[in-house]
Design an enzyme around this catalytic site. Structure first.
Site, PDB file in Angstrom:
ATOM      1  N   SER A   1       0.829  -1.210   0.000  1.00  0.00           N
ATOM      2  CA  SER A   1       0.000   0.000   0.000  1.00  0.00           C
ATOM      3  C   SER A   1       0.863   1.259   0.000  1.00  0.00           C
ATOM      4  CB  SER A   1      -0.899   0.028   1.239  1.00  0.00           C
ATOM      5  OG  SER A   1      -1.730  -1.096   1.276  1.00  0.00           O
TER       6      SER A   1
HETATM    7  N1  SAH Z   1      -1.067  -4.788   4.107  1.00  0.00           N
HETATM    8  C1  SAH Z   1      -0.309  -5.057   2.899  1.00  0.00           C
HETATM    9  C2  SAH Z   1      -0.986  -4.605   1.624  1.00  0.00           C
HETATM   10  C3  SAH Z   1      -2.148  -5.395   1.360  1.00  0.00           C
HETATM   11  S1  SAH Z   1      -2.768  -5.515  -0.277  1.00  0.00           S
HETATM   12  C4  SAH Z   1       1.068  -4.466   2.929  1.00  0.00           C
HETATM   13  O1  SAH Z   1       1.394  -3.760   3.887  1.00  0.00           O
HETATM   14  O2  SAH Z   1       1.822  -4.744   2.007  1.00  0.00           O
HETATM   15  C5  SAH Z   1      -4.163  -6.552   0.173  1.00  0.00           C
HETATM   16  C6  SAH Z   1      -3.794  -7.981   0.513  1.00  0.00           C
HETATM   17  O3  SAH Z   1      -4.994  -8.629   0.953  1.00  0.00           O
HETATM   18  C7  SAH Z   1      -3.279  -8.780  -0.678  1.00  0.00           C
HETATM   19  O4  SAH Z   1      -2.033  -9.346  -0.360  1.00  0.00           O
HETATM   20  C8  SAH Z   1      -4.359  -9.841  -0.886  1.00  0.00           C
HETATM   21  O5  SAH Z   1      -3.854 -11.073  -1.350  1.00  0.00           O
HETATM   22  C9  SAH Z   1      -4.937  -9.976   0.511  1.00  0.00           C
HETATM   23  N2  SAH Z   1      -6.293 -10.533   0.576  1.00  0.00           N
HETATM   24  C10 SAH Z   1      -7.324 -10.361  -0.277  1.00  0.00           C
HETATM   25  N3  SAH Z   1      -8.424 -11.025   0.147  1.00  0.00           N
HETATM   26  C11 SAH Z   1      -8.076 -11.637   1.322  1.00  0.00           C
HETATM   27  C12 SAH Z   1      -8.772 -12.469   2.244  1.00  0.00           C
HETATM   28  N4  SAH Z   1     -10.053 -12.812   2.057  1.00  0.00           N
HETATM   29  N5  SAH Z   1      -8.112 -12.909   3.342  1.00  0.00           N
HETATM   30  C13 SAH Z   1      -6.804 -12.564   3.558  1.00  0.00           C
HETATM   31  N6  SAH Z   1      -6.093 -11.787   2.704  1.00  0.00           N
HETATM   32  C14 SAH Z   1      -6.715 -11.323   1.608  1.00  0.00           C
END
Ligand code: SAH
Length: 216
Positions: free
Chosen positions: A64
């Site tokens: 992010s």
């Molecule tokens: N917090 C992260 C950025 C997240 S991007 C950082 O600091 O880099 C969003 C993430 O949520 C992605 O890696 C995606 O694979 C994950 N994601 C999407 N749906 C999800 C779910 N149902 N359960 C867990 N993770 C999920």
């Protein structure tokens, strides 16, 4: 771990940028200043590590934007010792920000490759206390519930009841809410008698929170 004066200088500039955009909590700014974000990107991308932008990290996902990470963290009002559940581990950067502020972090990722990579990577850069889990974050992590704070870092069309159940009375849940292109940042507060209050903040763009089973 290569974290030299050049990286530190770039990081200081990034802190100034997000502070100018309205992040005021000094503990959040200090955490951004402490964490070598360049190590979360492939080494060829140093130039991008300290720009206030999201960046692809593989498996179709992104790390992010620092401002967004700081914004969500500020809304959580992290206290030392808070037990925090993060949904969407991704690169692990957000989890490290929380850990740096003294939270006990439990984080779930549904992309197996990302989960495996981040679980191995974090101890190597000194974040040994972050606990990584593989699975569907919509279910939460009942084994370690309840949590003082819950943070969803992907766009959620709705908030799963499981997560609200796993929040302590007095706790906060922060989520970018909305199934379309744009989400609104929402903070839920669970009162001591279990009633949930909702506050709405600005608009953001996140990758979607995916439903149902975890995938390999
Ligand atoms: N917090 C992260 C950025 C997240 S991007 C950082 O600091 O880099 C969003 C993430 O949520 C992605 O890696 C995606 O694979 C994950 N994601 C999407 N749906 C999800 C779910 N149902 N359960 C867990 N993770 C999920």
């Amino acid at each position: 771990m290569d974290d030299n004066y050049r990286h530190k200088g770039l990081r200081k500039k990034l802190v100034d940028t997000i502070s100018a955009k309205g992040i005021t909590d000094q503990r959040v700014l200090d955490a951004v200043n402490s964490i070598p974000r360049h190590l979360f990107l492939d080494s060829g991308f140093l130039k991008f590590a300290y720009e206030d932008k999201p960046f692809p990290i593989g498996s179709g996902q992104t790390i992010s934007q620092p401002y967004t990470v700081a914004y969500q963290t500020e809304l959580l009002k992290i206290k030392k010792g808070d037990k925090v559940l993060e949904i969407g581990t991704g690169s692990g950067y957000q989890a490290c920000i929380l850990a740096e502020m003294g939270a006990k972090v439990f984080t779930i990722e549904r992309q197996k490759k990302l989960y495996a990579r981040t679980k191995e990577f974090l101890p190597g850069i000194g974040y040994r206390t972050v606990k990584c889990f593989y699975g569907d974050g919509n279910k939460g992590l009942p084994a370690f519930a309840p949590y003082d704070k819950i943070l969803i870092t992907a766009a959620a069309p709705e908030i799963s009841e499981n997560l609200i159940e796993q929040l302590k009375p007095g706790g906060f849940l922060v989520v970018p809410l909305g199934g379309g292109e744009l989400q609104v940042m929402v903070r839920l507060t669970k009162t001591k008698d279990g009633v949930v209050h909702e506050e709405r903040f600005g608009g953001f763009r996140f990758v979607p929170l995916l439903k149902n089973k975890a995938n390999d």
